[in-house]
Scaffold this active site. Structure first.
Site, short mmCIF file in Angstrom:
data_model
loop_
_atom_site.label_atom_id
_atom_site.label_comp_id
_atom_site.label_asym_id
_atom_site.label_seq_id
_atom_site.Cartn_x
_atom_site.Cartn_y
_atom_site.Cartn_z
N GLU A 221 37.67 139.42 64.75
CA GLU A 221 36.92 138.17 64.87
C GLU A 221 36.08 138.15 66.15
O GLU A 221 36.20 139.03 67.02
CB GLU A 221 37.89 136.98 64.85
CG GLU A 221 38.62 136.88 63.51
CD GLU A 221 39.42 135.61 63.33
OE1 GLU A 221 39.69 134.90 64.32
OE2 GLU A 221 39.78 135.33 62.16
N GLU B 299 38.55 144.78 55.12
CA GLU B 299 38.08 145.71 54.10
C GLU B 299 36.79 146.39 54.55
O GLU B 299 36.61 147.60 54.37
CB GLU B 299 37.80 144.96 52.77
CG GLU B 299 39.00 144.23 52.20
CD GLU B 299 39.11 142.78 52.67
OE1 GLU B 299 38.90 142.52 53.87
OE2 GLU B 299 39.41 141.93 51.83
N CYS C 132 32.98 141.33 50.91
CA CYS C 132 33.73 142.60 50.84
C CYS C 132 33.70 143.17 49.43
O CYS C 132 33.60 144.39 49.25
CB CYS C 132 35.15 142.40 51.34
SG CYS C 132 35.20 142.13 53.13
N1 THU Z 1 39.22 138.06 56.13
C1 THU Z 1 39.35 139.40 55.87
O1 THU Z 1 39.65 140.20 56.76
N2 THU Z 1 39.13 139.81 54.61
C2 THU Z 1 38.77 139.01 53.56
O2 THU Z 1 38.49 139.48 52.48
C3 THU Z 1 38.73 137.56 53.76
C4 THU Z 1 38.89 137.07 55.15
C5 THU Z 1 39.43 137.59 57.52
C6 THU Z 1 38.18 137.18 58.23
C7 THU Z 1 38.71 136.20 59.25
O3 THU Z 1 39.08 136.92 60.41
C8 THU Z 1 39.95 135.61 58.61
O4 THU Z 1 40.28 136.47 57.53
C9 THU Z 1 39.80 134.21 58.11
O5 THU Z 1 38.69 134.08 57.31
#
Ligand code: THU
Length: 125
Positions: free
Chosen positions: A44, A55, A89
């Protein structure tokens, strides 16, 4: 590697998640056609839109190392539900692996989907 082993690999990667804002941790394990497994976690940023999902971290690592064809991806998260990949993704996976299998887990049970089930009408040119 079995589906369960791929899920366990994704769980290890999840422990590296950098998610001080959402507190959602996500891990992915992407198996290339070579058999090599590329892991990813969500990373993040205080400028939220700069966040990269687990992903896409894994796909980007693989492609930058020369692997572009994939067989399976396992995705796990800390929300206690199946961690379905987000739309971006799914689109990125469809670029390289329209026939990939997506393995998820909930309460110790594995669930397997084809990418086409999750994004039946992916954009392509
Ligand atoms: N997130 C992922 O890593 N993969 C996904 O397919 C959906 C969301 C993460 C992004 C963010 O850091 C957190 O989940 C909340 O959205």
């Amino acid at each position: 590697m079995t589906d369960i082993q791929l899920i366990e690999t994704a769980k290890k990667a999840m422990s590296n998640a950098y998610s001080p804002y959402s507190k959602v941790t996500v891990g992915a394990a992407l198996e290339g056609e070579s058999g090599k497994v590329y892991v990813g976690c969500n990373v993040e940023n205080s400028s939220y839109g700069a966040t990269i999902c687990a992903e896409r971290t894994a796909v980007t690592k693989a492609v930058s190392e020369g692997e572009k064809k994939f067989k399976r991806i396992a995705v796990v998260g800390n929300l206690g539900v199946q961690m379905f990949p987000c739309g971006i993704c799914l689109q990125v996976l469809s670029e390289f692996a329209p026939d990939i299998d997506v393995i998820l887990e909930q309460d110790g049970k594995l669930f397997k989907y084809t990418l086409k089930q999750l994004i039946p009408k992916a954009f392509s040119m």
